[in-house]
Design a protein around this motif. Structure first.
Motif, PDB file in Angstrom:
ATOM      1  N   TYR A 550       0.809  -1.216   0.000  1.00  0.00           N
ATOM      2  CA  TYR A 550       0.000   0.000   0.000  1.00  0.00           C
ATOM      3  C   TYR A 550       0.845   1.270   0.000  1.00  0.00           C
ATOM      4  O   TYR A 550       0.330   2.370  -0.201  1.00  0.00           O
ATOM      5  CB  TYR A 550      -0.916   0.016   1.229  1.00  0.00           C
ATOM      6  CG  TYR A 550      -1.918  -1.111   1.277  1.00  0.00           C
ATOM      7  CD1 TYR A 550      -2.984  -1.154   0.389  1.00  0.00           C
ATOM      8  CD2 TYR A 550      -1.800  -2.144   2.208  1.00  0.00           C
ATOM      9  CE1 TYR A 550      -3.914  -2.187   0.423  1.00  0.00           C
ATOM     10  CE2 TYR A 550      -2.716  -3.185   2.260  1.00  0.00           C
ATOM     11  CZ  TYR A 550      -3.770  -3.201   1.366  1.00  0.00           C
ATOM     12  OH  TYR A 550      -4.683  -4.229   1.400  1.00  0.00           O
ATOM     13  N   GLY A 551       2.149   1.134   0.234  1.00  0.00           N
ATOM     14  CA  GLY A 551       3.012   2.269   0.470  1.00  0.00           C
ATOM     15  C   GLY A 551       3.053   3.324  -0.618  1.00  0.00           C
ATOM     16  O   GLY A 551       2.851   4.514  -0.341  1.00  0.00           O
ATOM     17  N   PRO A 552       3.335   2.976  -1.891  1.00  0.00           N
ATOM     18  CA  PRO A 552       3.502   4.028  -2.898  1.00  0.00           C
ATOM     19  C   PRO A 552       2.288   4.937  -3.060  1.00  0.00           C
ATOM     20  O   PRO A 552       2.431   6.165  -3.133  1.00  0.00           O
ATOM     21  CB  PRO A 552       3.777   3.234  -4.180  1.00  0.00           C
ATOM     22  CG  PRO A 552       4.382   1.959  -3.704  1.00  0.00           C
ATOM     23  CD  PRO A 552       3.661   1.637  -2.429  1.00  0.00           C
ATOM     24  N   ASP A 553       1.091   4.353  -3.119  1.00  0.00           N
ATOM     25  CA  ASP A 553      -0.101   5.164  -3.361  1.00  0.00           C
ATOM     26  C   ASP A 553      -0.461   6.003  -2.134  1.00  0.00           C
ATOM     27  O   ASP A 553      -0.785   7.192  -2.255  1.00  0.00           O
ATOM     28  CB  ASP A 553      -1.273   4.273  -3.762  1.00  0.00           C
ATOM     29  CG  ASP A 553      -1.013   3.544  -5.071  1.00  0.00           C
ATOM     30  OD1 ASP A 553      -0.160   3.999  -5.852  1.00  0.00           O
ATOM     31  OD2 ASP A 553      -1.643   2.492  -5.306  1.00  0.00           O
ATOM     32  N   THR A 554      -0.408   5.395  -0.951  1.00  0.00           N
ATOM     33  CA  THR A 554      -0.769   6.158   0.248  1.00  0.00           C
ATOM     34  C   THR A 554       0.286   7.204   0.574  1.00  0.00           C
ATOM     35  O   THR A 554      -0.043   8.307   1.016  1.00  0.00           O
ATOM     36  CB  THR A 554      -0.964   5.220   1.453  1.00  0.00           C
ATOM     37  OG1 THR A 554       0.223   4.458   1.672  1.00  0.00           O
ATOM     38  CG2 THR A 554      -2.120   4.273   1.209  1.00  0.00           C
ATOM     39  N   CYS A 555       1.558   6.879   0.355  1.00  0.00           N
ATOM     40  CA  CYS A 555       2.622   7.860   0.591  1.00  0.00           C
ATOM     41  C   CYS A 555       2.474   9.045  -0.355  1.00  0.00           C
ATOM     42  O   CYS A 555       2.616  10.200   0.057  1.00  0.00           O
ATOM     43  CB  CYS A 555       3.990   7.195   0.424  1.00  0.00           C
ATOM     44  SG  CYS A 555       5.391   8.326   0.560  1.00  0.00           S
ATOM     45  N   THR A 556       2.189   8.775  -1.624  1.00  0.00           N
ATOM     46  CA  THR A 556       2.037   9.861  -2.595  1.00  0.00           C
ATOM     47  C   THR A 556       0.861  10.759  -2.233  1.00  0.00           C
ATOM     48  O   THR A 556       0.956  11.997  -2.302  1.00  0.00           O
ATOM     49  CB  THR A 556       1.857   9.283  -4.007  1.00  0.00           C
ATOM     50  OG1 THR A 556       3.037   8.549  -4.353  1.00  0.00           O
ATOM     51  CG2 THR A 556       1.626  10.376  -5.031  1.00  0.00           C
ATOM     52  N   ALA A 557      -0.258  10.153  -1.836  1.00  0.00           N
ATOM     53  CA  ALA A 557      -1.411  10.950  -1.415  1.00  0.00           C
ATOM     54  C   ALA A 557      -1.046  11.829  -0.224  1.00  0.00           C
ATOM     55  O   ALA A 557      -1.388  13.024  -0.174  1.00  0.00           O
ATOM     56  CB  ALA A 557      -2.581  10.033  -1.068  1.00  0.00           C
ATOM     57  N   ARG A 558      -0.348  11.245   0.730  1.00  0.00           N
ATOM     58  CA  ARG A 558       0.038  11.988   1.935  1.00  0.00           C
ATOM     59  C   ARG A 558       1.028  13.109   1.617  1.00  0.00           C
ATOM     60  O   ARG A 558       0.850  14.260   2.021  1.00  0.00           O
ATOM     61  CB  ARG A 558       0.675  11.014   2.935  1.00  0.00           C
ATOM     62  CG  ARG A 558       1.133  11.641   4.230  1.00  0.00           C
ATOM     63  CD  ARG A 558       1.945  10.649   5.028  1.00  0.00           C
ATOM     64  NE  ARG A 558       3.262  10.424   4.468  1.00  0.00           N
ATOM     65  CZ  ARG A 558       3.832   9.224   4.308  1.00  0.00           C
ATOM     66  NH1 ARG A 558       3.172   8.135   4.642  1.00  0.00           N
ATOM     67  NH2 ARG A 558       5.045   9.128   3.807  1.00  0.00           N
ATOM     68  N   GLU A 559       2.094  12.783   0.878  1.00  0.00           N
ATOM     69  CA  GLU A 559       3.147  13.762   0.632  1.00  0.00           C
ATOM     70  C   GLU A 559       2.682  14.883  -0.296  1.00  0.00           C
ATOM     71  O   GLU A 559       3.127  16.030  -0.173  1.00  0.00           O
ATOM     72  CB  GLU A 559       4.375  13.062   0.054  1.00  0.00           C
ATOM     73  CG  GLU A 559       5.032  12.078   1.013  1.00  0.00           C
ATOM     74  CD  GLU A 559       5.652  12.760   2.222  1.00  0.00           C
ATOM     75  OE1 GLU A 559       6.518  13.629   2.026  1.00  0.00           O
ATOM     76  OE2 GLU A 559       5.256  12.432   3.358  1.00  0.00           O
ATOM     77  N   LEU A 560       1.787  14.588  -1.217  1.00  0.00           N
ATOM     78  CA  LEU A 560       1.221  15.632  -2.056  1.00  0.00           C
ATOM     79  C   LEU A 560       0.407  16.608  -1.214  1.00  0.00           C
ATOM     80  O   LEU A 560       0.507  17.838  -1.381  1.00  0.00           O
ATOM     81  CB  LEU A 560       0.350  15.010  -3.149  1.00  0.00           C
ATOM     82  CG  LEU A 560      -0.316  15.959  -4.145  1.00  0.00           C
ATOM     83  CD1 LEU A 560       0.716  16.774  -4.910  1.00  0.00           C
ATOM     84  CD2 LEU A 560      -1.194  15.178  -5.114  1.00  0.00           C
ATOM     85  N   MET A 561      -0.378  16.082  -0.296  1.00  0.00           N
ATOM     86  CA  MET A 561      -1.151  16.956   0.589  1.00  0.00           C
ATOM     87  C   MET A 561      -0.231  17.777   1.491  1.00  0.00           C
ATOM     88  O   MET A 561      -0.501  18.955   1.774  1.00  0.00           O
ATOM     89  CB  MET A 561      -2.128  16.130   1.422  1.00  0.00           C
ATOM     90  CG  MET A 561      -2.900  16.941   2.465  1.00  0.00           C
ATOM     91  SD  MET A 561      -3.860  18.311   1.750  1.00  0.00           S
ATOM     92  CE  MET A 561      -5.338  17.457   1.225  1.00  0.00           C
ATOM     93  N   ILE A 562       0.878  17.183   1.916  1.00  0.00           N
ATOM     94  CA  ILE A 562       1.796  17.923   2.787  1.00  0.00           C
ATOM     95  C   ILE A 562       2.384  19.115   2.046  1.00  0.00           C
ATOM     96  O   ILE A 562       2.536  20.207   2.616  1.00  0.00           O
ATOM     97  CB  ILE A 562       2.889  16.980   3.324  1.00  0.00           C
ATOM     98  CG1 ILE A 562       2.266  16.043   4.362  1.00  0.00           C
ATOM     99  CG2 ILE A 562       4.048  17.758   3.939  1.00  0.00           C
ATOM    100  CD1 ILE A 562       3.163  14.938   4.828  1.00  0.00           C
ATOM    101  N   ASP A 563       2.712  18.962   0.773  1.00  0.00           N
ATOM    102  CA  ASP A 563       3.166  20.109  -0.002  1.00  0.00           C
ATOM    103  C   ASP A 563       2.086  21.185  -0.060  1.00  0.00           C
ATOM    104  O   ASP A 563       2.380  22.385   0.042  1.00  0.00           O
ATOM    105  CB  ASP A 563       3.530  19.661  -1.425  1.00  0.00           C
ATOM    106  CG  ASP A 563       5.013  19.418  -1.593  1.00  0.00           C
ATOM    107  OD1 ASP A 563       5.693  19.116  -0.586  1.00  0.00           O
ATOM    108  OD2 ASP A 563       5.513  19.507  -2.736  1.00  0.00           O
TER     109      ASP A 563
END
Length: 788
Positions: A550-563
């Motif tokens: 699950y890491g790539p998709d959930t990490c991308t969602a999280r890190e995009l929101m953090i930006d």
């Protein structure tokens, strides 16, 4: 450390104190000298200490710890393995060489090499004197023969060290008695033990002398890491020369008697089934080289003298097919269904203070270089199977069921694989080869073609992520992540592991997928109320983990929101992360990546940097990329290529814990970087009318040479204060994918709505959409026209 490959550098850095890690003094470990003609040693390793430390800045609103911060998948797997660790043996042979049958699958990740290094370190010998082979399926190991989740080194490191250290101690005891010397005055020299007077006695002789008639308990104290002379030093793979010279034997290189090439004719629809038999069966059976044509569960098996003849036979079959499991449906039909199934967010939106985003993540294929393959031969009521498999006990069981044999009548040989990326966790090829051998009544050498791999193989499931964040004037009051996806299938072996650990997950009554989610996905920032929930729906796809579940998709969602949050608060993306991240360990890799990449430097319009951060597999990672989205780059002309923006530089920093083989770890990181770029940019499958469009590597756009960064800097923190080795196989995918998406957003000004970000771009000129009938593309005959 010098560069290991063109355009790539690797450096090692010491760590500062203050990470919050606990320290444990040296202690004794228990093992056993096993009754045998030569020296055989096993380990019995109990539970070890947990490690970690969390901190919050003054501005951050502390978030309670989430499960993976205390207990993640690699912990669950190591716990599941503990009861059977004493069944793993390090043996000193009569010729003096040291042997270990590794109960894992090596598909290029290099664990054969790293465990030779582990054994050599404790025994004081050279890794070249250790013969590490892949063990046949051993049902008695229960959970301890599963390869997945970047857990092999973490789960086996200590028990293998213990067994090796006890073996050395037993050899020294035998030498002391034979030479009349004190044990402390002896030392190893090659595969011998020498005393102060220069007298030597070989391991082979000592192995017989050290053998015991009755299994005997033994205790040992392991080396301190400061004493290491082998571990921590870069070493090339033991099979590197064999690989580049063609001497290495993969499954399809083996030739058991009468095992002939076999290919399966499958439906045009995903998971369609035959509607009756072929109308031209006799005609196909009489084609050149064809020996047998027989129905199996999901299609028609064609066996021939060569694979080319088998493919010709498959393409000549005239078949009617029943509709598949997603007949008539396309990607957007699935997306709408997933949106309807999404679990609700808890924190209500606040006007002016709430940020929300949704991302669709389309299906992806793992694209291992070696497609599915297996050999099955049955003789006199016994069967042998040769195949690359990450769950060979489950594969052995499946083969036995399909052949109508008892499981102990099937010998399953685990063969090194040409890549896996989660694919070889599943035993579809074993099932089909066993069905074909049963139906035909002859040995088969079954291989999937690339079209089947894309269209009928295991894919990372299509999913939708949604994030809602409530932002105050200087912090984040709540951060909620929701994942709604096509169900992630898991192999029988992994199911058993997770089921055995369900009680340790919050509530103790979660299902298998929910358990994996609970012990693998987390948000490593202090964001006040912090929730992450998932729901999965079965649409009839064939799915799998495909490198980092699950890491790539959930990490991308999280890190995009953090930006996006950082922009709302007028903070730099790096500064924001270092302020709100929970642990010093992660904070330091972020700072190091930013410094090494010269974060914030002036860049031309249409280019930008992006950052992504991830923590999993007992590793802390940060990735900074540079992307070029200028028209002259996006529109460059390359034959039949998906071009678009190009990642031009990657700086990847990882705290790997105890680093065993820097060269091997670096190679794993580099592979994951290319996977992350593929996930972010181009490598998506298109479901149209019940079938995936892609059917070969020339129209499935994994990261190609023209999209690979000219500059890749991998920085390994060698002196990590985390005392155990983290997992390398999947460690770099998530941070890289999120960094690329963030860089794309900053360079183009486009708010991503899906990944890969080029998924809906027109296919390039020269793109070939292969037909579904015939089911397999013909082999190219014009290769020399494009050789340069």
């Amino acid at each position: 450390m010098p560069a290991h490959s063109a355009g790539t550098t690797t450096r090692s850095e010491s760590r500062d104190s203050g990470t919050g890690f606990m320290t444990v003094g040296r202690r004794k470990f228990l093992g056993y000298l096993v009754a045998a003609p030569t020296l055989v040693v096993v380990a019995d390793v109990g539970r070890q200490a947990a490690w970690g430390g969390a901190q919050a800045s003054a501005a951050a609103l502390p978030s309670p710890p989430q499960t993976p911060e205390l207990y993640e998948f690699v912990d669950a797997y190591r716990d599941a393995c503990r009861p059977t660790n004493p069944l793993l043996a390090v043996e000193v042979k009569e010729d003096g060489r040291v042997a270990f049958a590794l109960p894992r699958s090596d598909n290029g990740q290099g664990i054969i090499t790293s465990f030779a290094m582990v054994i050599a370190e404790e025994m004081g010998i050279d890794p070249s004197d250790v013969d590490v082979t892949l063990a046949d399926a051993r049902p008695e190991l229960i959970f301890n023969q599963l390869t997945g989740g970047s857990s092999s080194t973490y789960s086996l490191y200590t028990p293998v060290r213990v067994a090796a250290a006890i073996a050395k101690g037993a050899l020294l005891d035998a030498a002391a008695a034979q030479l009349g010397q004190e044990k402390r005055l002896l030392e190893t020299a090659g595969l011998t033990i020498v005393d102060t007077g220069g007298r030597a006695i070989g391991f082979g002789e000592l192995s017989r002398l050290a053998a015991v008639p009755v299994t005997t308990a033994a205790e040992v104290i392991l080396k301190d890491r400061e004493e290491f002379t082998v571990l921590g030093k870069s070493r090339g793979k033991t099979d590197a020369r064999a690989m580049v010279t063609g001497a290495k034997k993969f499954a399809m290189d083996l030739q058991p008697p009468d095992a002939l090439p076999t290919v399966i004719c499958r439906a045009p629809d995903l998971n369609g089934f035959p509607d009756g038999g072929p109308s031209n069966l006799d005609e196909v059976r009489n084609m050149p080289g064809i020996t047998d044509v027989a129905p199996i569960g999901n299609g028609i098996a064609v066996r021939a003298q060569t694979f080319g003849q088998a493919i010709d036979g498959v393409n000549a079959l005239e078949m009617n097919w029943k509709p598949g499991t997603v007949a008539g449906q396309s990607d957007e039909d699935i997306v709408e269904g997933l949106r309807r199934a999404e679990l609700p967010l808890v924190t209500p939106p606040i006007p002016g203070k709430t940020l929300e985003q949704e991302l669709v993540h389309y299906s992806r294929n793992g694209s291992a270089l070696e497609t599915n393959c297996a050999i099955v031969s049955v003789k006199d009521g016994k069967a042998e199977v040769w195949a690359p498999a990450k769950s060979p006990i489950a594969g052995q069981k499946i083969a036995a069921e399909k052949l109508g044999l008892a499981q102990n009548d099937v010998t399953f040989h685990v063969i090194p694989g040409g890549g896996s990326f989660g694919r070889r966790l599943f035993n579809d090829h074993i099932q089909e080869a066993a069905e074909a051998a049963k139906a035909i009544g002859k040995p088969v050498k079954l291989m999937w073609d690339r079209a089947n791999d894309c269209r009928q193989g295991r894919v990372k499931p299509l999913c939708v992520t949604r994030v809602r964040a409530v932002v105050t004037d200087d912090a984040v009051a709540s951060f909620e992540l929701r994942y709604s996806g096509v169900n992630m299938e898991v192999d029988e072996g992994l199911t058993d592991v997770l089921s055995s650990q369900l009680i340790k997950a919050p509530g103790g009554n979660l299902g298998v997928s929910e358990t994996f989610w609970e012990i693998s996905v987390h948000t490593p920032y202090n964001f006040g109320v912090n929730t992450r929930l998932m729901v999965e729906t079965n649409y009839g796809f064939n799915t799998g983990s495909t490198r980092n579940v699950y890491g790539p998709d959930t990490c991308t969602a999280r890190e995009l929101m953090i930006d996006r949050i950082a922009e709302r608060l007028s903070k730099d993306p790096v500064d924001f992360r270092t302020e709100f991240v929970k642990t010093d360990r992660l904070r330091k890799v972020i700072e190091r990546a930013a410094n090494e990449a010269d974060w914030g430097k002036s860049m031309p319009e249409g280019t930008a940097q992006g950052i992504g951060v991830h923590q999993e597999y007992k590793c802390a990672t940060a990735c900074v990329v540079e992307i070029d989205a200028r028209p002259e780059t996006v529109n460059r002309s390359i034959r039949s290529a998906r071009t678009g923006p190009r990642v031009t530089k990657v700086t990847f920093v990882v705290d790997p814990g105890l680093l065993l083989n820097p060269l091997g770890f670096e190679a794993q990181v580099q592979g994951g970087i290319n996977d992350g770029i593929a996930n972010a940019m181009t490598a998506g499958l298109h479901l149209v009318d019940g079938s995936f469009v892609e059917a070969s590597w020339d129209n499935y756009f994994y990261t190609r040479q023209w999209n690979t960064p000219p500059e890749v800097n991998v920085i390994l923190i060698e002196d990590s204060e985390y005392p155990e080795p983290g997992g390398a196989g999947e460690v770099s995918v998530a941070a890289t994918m999120s960094a690329v998406v963030n860089a794309f957003r900053r360079a183009t000004g486009i708010e991503p709505e899906y990944t890969p970000v080029l998924h809906k771009e027109p296919f390039p000129e020269g793109f070939t959409q292969y037909p579904t009938s015939p089911p397999i593309p013909t082999s190219p005959t014009d290769g020399l026209d494009f050789t340069f």
